[in-house]
Scaffold this motif. Structure first.
Motif, PDB file in Angstrom:
ATOM      1  N   THR A   1       3.217  35.842  37.506  1.00 38.07           N
ATOM      2  CA  THR A   1       2.568  34.557  37.789  1.00 38.07           C
ATOM      3  C   THR A   1       1.771  34.071  36.583  1.00 38.07           C
ATOM      4  OG1 THR A   1       2.437  35.103  40.139  1.00 38.07           O
ATOM      5  CG2 THR A   1       0.968  33.369  39.358  1.00 38.07           C
ATOM      6  N   VAL A   2       0.982  34.989  35.989  1.00 38.74           N
ATOM      7  CA  VAL A   2       0.173  34.606  34.817  1.00 38.74           C
ATOM      8  C   VAL A   2       1.075  34.125  33.679  1.00 38.74           C
ATOM      9  CG1 VAL A   2      -1.430  35.435  33.049  1.00 38.74           C
ATOM     10  CG2 VAL A   2      -1.724  36.169  35.410  1.00 38.74           C
ATOM     11  N   LEU A   3       2.172  34.833  33.450  1.00 38.72           N
ATOM     12  CA  LEU A   3       3.070  34.444  32.353  1.00 38.72           C
ATOM     13  C   LEU A   3       3.807  33.143  32.652  1.00 38.72           C
ATOM     14  CD1 LEU A   3       4.607  37.896  31.283  1.00 38.72           C
ATOM     15  CD2 LEU A   3       2.844  36.566  30.107  1.00 38.72           C
ATOM     16  N   GLN A   4       4.243  32.987  33.903  1.00 32.70           N
ATOM     17  CA  GLN A   4       4.962  31.751  34.252  1.00 32.70           C
ATOM     18  C   GLN A   4       4.043  30.535  34.150  1.00 32.70           C
ATOM     19  OE1 GLN A   4       6.574  32.901  38.078  1.00 32.70           O
ATOM     20  NE2 GLN A   4       8.610  33.301  37.220  1.00 32.70           N
ATOM     21  N   GLU A   5       2.780  30.737  34.471  1.00 31.60           N
ATOM     22  CA  GLU A   5       1.813  29.623  34.392  1.00 31.60           C
ATOM     23  C   GLU A   5       1.687  29.076  32.972  1.00 31.60           C
ATOM     24  OE1 GLU A   5      -1.695  31.405  35.968  1.00 31.60           O
ATOM     25  OE2 GLU A   5      -1.272  30.828  38.043  1.00 31.60           O
ATOM     26  N   VAL A   6       1.926  29.938  31.972  1.00 29.29           N
ATOM     27  CA  VAL A   6       1.820  29.460  30.585  1.00 29.29           C
ATOM     28  C   VAL A   6       3.209  29.195  29.984  1.00 29.29           C
ATOM     29  CG1 VAL A   6      -0.425  30.525  30.185  1.00 29.29           C
ATOM     30  CG2 VAL A   6       1.643  31.805  29.599  1.00 29.29           C
ATOM     31  N   GLY A   7       4.222  29.184  30.842  1.00 29.65           N
ATOM     32  CA  GLY A   7       5.523  28.705  30.403  1.00 29.65           C
ATOM     33  C   GLY A   7       6.579  29.742  30.079  1.00 29.65           C
ATOM     34  N   TYR A   8       6.281  31.006  30.333  1.00 26.99           N
ATOM     35  CA  TYR A   8       7.280  32.034  30.038  1.00 26.99           C
ATOM     36  C   TYR A   8       8.293  32.187  31.164  1.00 26.99           C
ATOM     37  CZ  TYR A   8       4.856  33.902  25.932  1.00 26.99           C
ATOM     38  OH  TYR A   8       4.299  34.061  24.697  1.00 26.99           O
ATOM     39  N   GLU A   9       9.536  32.495  30.794  1.00 32.44           N
ATOM     40  CA  GLU A   9      10.504  33.015  31.756  1.00 32.44           C
ATOM     41  C   GLU A   9      10.282  34.519  31.785  1.00 32.44           C
ATOM     42  OE1 GLU A   9      14.687  32.003  31.204  1.00 32.44           O
ATOM     43  OE2 GLU A   9      14.009  30.254  30.066  1.00 32.44           O
ATOM     44  N   VAL A  10      10.378  35.119  32.956  1.00 31.89           N
ATOM     45  CA  VAL A  10       9.996  36.535  33.077  1.00 31.89           C
ATOM     46  C   VAL A  10      11.130  37.378  33.649  1.00 31.89           C
ATOM     47  CG1 VAL A  10       8.335  38.149  34.095  1.00 31.89           C
ATOM     48  CG2 VAL A  10       7.578  35.865  33.393  1.00 31.89           C
ATOM     49  N   VAL A  11      11.352  38.520  33.004  1.00 31.14           N
ATOM     50  CA  VAL A  11      12.271  39.546  33.501  1.00 31.14           C
ATOM     51  C   VAL A  11      11.400  40.727  33.914  1.00 31.14           C
ATOM     52  CG1 VAL A  11      14.200  41.052  32.891  1.00 31.14           C
ATOM     53  CG2 VAL A  11      13.995  38.806  31.838  1.00 31.14           C
ATOM     54  N   GLU A  12      11.784  41.396  35.007  1.00 30.33           N
ATOM     55  CA  GLU A  12      10.957  42.505  35.489  1.00 30.33           C
ATOM     56  C   GLU A  12      11.714  43.821  35.458  1.00 30.33           C
ATOM     57  OE1 GLU A  12       9.288  41.820  39.352  1.00 30.33           O
ATOM     58  OE2 GLU A  12       8.931  39.699  38.936  1.00 30.33           O
TER      59      GLU A  12
ATOM     60  N   VAL B   1      16.313  38.769  22.955  1.00 28.59           N
ATOM     61  CA  VAL B   1      15.259  39.781  23.134  1.00 28.59           C
ATOM     62  C   VAL B   1      13.974  39.092  23.581  1.00 28.59           C
ATOM     63  CG1 VAL B   1      13.829  41.488  21.935  1.00 28.59           C
ATOM     64  CG2 VAL B   1      16.264  41.299  21.396  1.00 28.59           C
ATOM     65  N   PRO B   2      13.307  39.616  24.604  1.00 29.70           N
ATOM     66  CA  PRO B   2      12.036  39.000  25.029  1.00 29.70           C
ATOM     67  C   PRO B   2      11.006  38.988  23.893  1.00 29.70           C
ATOM     68  CG  PRO B   2      12.775  40.611  26.637  1.00 29.70           C
ATOM     69  CD  PRO B   2      13.670  40.753  25.447  1.00 29.70           C
ATOM     70  N   GLU B   3      10.199  37.943  23.900  1.00 35.35           N
ATOM     71  CA  GLU B   3       9.124  37.836  22.902  1.00 35.35           C
ATOM     72  C   GLU B   3       8.036  38.858  23.144  1.00 35.35           C
ATOM     73  OE1 GLU B   3       7.279  33.884  21.435  1.00 35.35           O
ATOM     74  OE2 GLU B   3       8.265  33.449  23.346  1.00 35.35           O
ATOM     75  N   LEU B   4       7.883  39.226  24.423  1.00 33.73           N
ATOM     76  CA  LEU B   4       6.685  39.945  24.837  1.00 33.73           C
ATOM     77  C   LEU B   4       7.007  40.892  25.987  1.00 33.73           C
ATOM     78  CD1 LEU B   4       3.481  40.120  25.338  1.00 33.73           C
ATOM     79  CD2 LEU B   4       3.794  38.100  26.777  1.00 33.73           C
ATOM     80  N   ALA B   5       6.383  42.064  25.982  1.00 32.75           N
ATOM     81  CA  ALA B   5       6.462  42.961  27.150  1.00 32.75           C
ATOM     82  C   ALA B   5       5.058  43.378  27.550  1.00 32.75           C
ATOM     83  CB  ALA B   5       7.307  44.186  26.829  1.00 32.75           C
ATOM     84  N   LEU B   6       4.747  43.239  28.840  1.00 32.40           N
ATOM     85  CA  LEU B   6       3.507  43.749  29.411  1.00 32.40           C
ATOM     86  C   LEU B   6       3.867  45.057  30.108  1.00 32.40           C
ATOM     87  CD1 LEU B   6       1.986  40.501  31.023  1.00 32.40           C
ATOM     88  CD2 LEU B   6       1.650  41.406  28.707  1.00 32.40           C
TER      89      LEU B   6
ATOM     90  N   ASP C   1      -6.469  35.755  26.470  1.00 33.78           N
ATOM     91  CA  ASP C   1      -7.098  36.076  25.176  1.00 33.78           C
ATOM     92  C   ASP C   1      -6.202  36.988  24.347  1.00 33.78           C
ATOM     93  OD1 ASP C   1      -9.274  34.534  25.797  1.00 33.78           O
ATOM     94  OD2 ASP C   1     -10.575  36.224  26.340  1.00 33.78           O
ATOM     95  N   LYS C   2      -5.602  37.978  24.992  1.00 35.80           N
ATOM     96  CA  LYS C   2      -4.719  38.903  24.271  1.00 35.80           C
ATOM     97  C   LYS C   2      -3.474  38.176  23.779  1.00 35.80           C
ATOM     98  CE  LYS C   2      -7.206  42.631  24.846  1.00 35.80           C
ATOM     99  NZ  LYS C   2      -7.862  43.303  23.727  1.00 35.80           N
ATOM    100  N   LEU C   3      -2.936  37.304  24.616  1.00 38.07           N
ATOM    101  CA  LEU C   3      -1.770  36.520  24.204  1.00 38.07           C
ATOM    102  C   LEU C   3      -2.127  35.643  23.005  1.00 38.07           C
ATOM    103  CD1 LEU C   3      -0.288  35.370  27.662  1.00 38.07           C
ATOM    104  CD2 LEU C   3       0.504  37.239  26.221  1.00 38.07           C
ATOM    105  N   ALA C   4      -3.311  35.052  23.051  1.00 38.77           N
ATOM    106  CA  ALA C   4      -3.760  34.186  21.947  1.00 38.77           C
ATOM    107  C   ALA C   4      -3.911  34.991  20.660  1.00 38.77           C
ATOM    108  CB  ALA C   4      -5.083  33.515  22.320  1.00 38.77           C
ATOM    109  N   LEU C   5      -4.452  36.201  20.772  1.00 40.87           N
ATOM    110  CA  LEU C   5      -4.623  37.059  19.593  1.00 40.87           C
ATOM    111  C   LEU C   5      -3.292  37.323  18.904  1.00 40.87           C
ATOM    112  CD1 LEU C   5      -7.120  39.896  20.672  1.00 40.87           C
ATOM    113  CD2 LEU C   5      -7.379  38.344  18.732  1.00 40.87           C
TER     114      LEU C   5
ATOM    115  N   LEU D   1       0.775  34.241  21.040  1.00 42.58           N
ATOM    116  CA  LEU D   1       1.786  34.090  22.086  1.00 42.58           C
ATOM    117  C   LEU D   1       1.339  33.170  23.222  1.00 42.58           C
ATOM    118  CD1 LEU D   1       2.880  37.829  22.285  1.00 42.58           C
ATOM    119  CD2 LEU D   1       4.261  35.941  21.425  1.00 42.58           C
ATOM    120  N   LEU D   2       0.179  32.537  23.037  1.00 46.58           N
ATOM    121  CA  LEU D   2      -0.279  31.599  24.061  1.00 46.58           C
ATOM    122  C   LEU D   2       0.172  30.204  23.642  1.00 46.58           C
ATOM    123  CD1 LEU D   2      -1.958  31.783  26.705  1.00 46.58           C
ATOM    124  CD2 LEU D   2      -3.917  30.998  25.369  1.00 46.58           C
ATOM    125  N   PRO D   3       1.043  29.589  24.430  1.00 47.66           N
ATOM    126  CA  PRO D   3       1.566  28.287  24.034  1.00 47.66           C
ATOM    127  C   PRO D   3       0.456  27.259  23.784  1.00 47.66           C
ATOM    128  CG  PRO D   3       2.795  29.158  25.879  1.00 47.66           C
ATOM    129  CD  PRO D   3       1.614  30.060  25.693  1.00 47.66           C
TER     130      PRO D   3
END
Lengths: 128, 157
Positions: free
Chosen positions: A15-26, A46-51, A114-118, A121-123
């Protein structure tokens, strides 16, 4: 990509990632994530980011980080550990293994932003 | 090396942070704390092993567990499945337990969560507990020490 054995936590992170515009794979653990990243589609996208959670069955988050860092084609994927493991030694271990950032559960949406911004990766237009 | 055993107040703080972050959309002070010896129908636990041995248990009624799953999965209570309940309670125990573990003597490891129906005959020593009230539901969060660890301490002293 969100890698966590808890479906509830995956939903929160998705939800947090989709709110900022990411498509998410789980994925439910590190091995499942590596399998997904090994598919033909992932070869070209390849995904840009993995949590990544730390404590998971089959393959832990730390093992996933180590494996991912060995793969040249995943070198541009940013890896953020999202875990309850908050001891200094564990954080150092994760970062030394190749994780870029570390978020401790429970986290707020702003803390994750904040971590995404660092990591750049925060749009644009999203307030961290 | 951490060597502190959490107090009730510290357990309250951890519970408040967890509920606020995951169950109440970041709003602070949305839970209360109650006295009592509540026992629910269902519990989730994570075990700590290593320099300190014990278990963190979250227990609640069936209704309360449905409410938690409904909140975490953002779905109506009527649509919540047993799998959703298990996952939600397990993650609650995991996050609470992980934060408690960081205060306990290290090194130690945290198990994956287990979900079970509660019984009253487990032989454990309670270190501390708090009773959380949320949306008129009650949740007991208890830190329990393993009998083996207690016996080892008695031998050592």
């Amino acid at each position: 990509m969100v890698i966590d054995d808890s479906r509830a936590m995956r939903r929160i992170l998705r939800t947090v990632l989709q709110e900022v515009g990411y498509e998410v794979v789980e994925a439910g653990n590190g091995q499942e994530a590596l399998d997904l990243l090994g598919t033909e589609e992932a070869e070209t996208r390849v995904p840009e980011l993995a949590l990544i959670d730390w404590n998971m069955p089959i393959m832990t988050g730390l093992e996933f980080v180590v494996n991912a860092r060995k793969q040249q084609r995943l070198r541009n994927m940013s890896l953020i550990m999202v875990t309850t493991e908050s001891e200094h030694g564990q954080i150092v271990r994760a970062l030394a293994s190749g994780a870029h950032e570390y978020v401790i559960k429970p986290f707020t949406r702003d803390a994750l932003h904040d971590k995404l911004a660092l990591l750049g990766l925060l749009p644009a237009g999203v307030n961290s | 090396m951490s060597s502190e055993i959490p107090t009730v107040e510290q357990l309250d703080d951890i519970a408040e942070q967890v509920w606020a972050a995951f169950l109440d959309d970041g709003n602070p002070a949305v839970i209360g704390f109650a006295a009592g010896d509540e026992r629910g129908d269902l519990a989730a636990s994570v075990s700590v092993a290593g320099a300190w041995e014990g278990t963190l248990v979250v227990s609640c009624t069936d209704d309360a567990s449905r409410e938690v799953a409904s909140a975490l999965f953002a779905m109506p209570v009527s649509e919540v499945t047993p799998a959703d309940i298990g996952d939600a309670l397990g993650e609650l125990a995991n996050v609470l337990g992980g934060n408690v573990k960081s205060m306990l003597p290290s090194p130690s490891t945290l198990s994956l969560p287990e979900v079970f129906t509660t019984d009253d005959d487990s032989q454990v020593v309670e270190v501390c507990r708090t009773v959380v009230t949320w949306r008129e539901r009650t949740f007991t969060v208890a830190l329990l020490k393993s009998p083996r660890a207690v016996a080892q301490e008695e031998v050592a002293s």
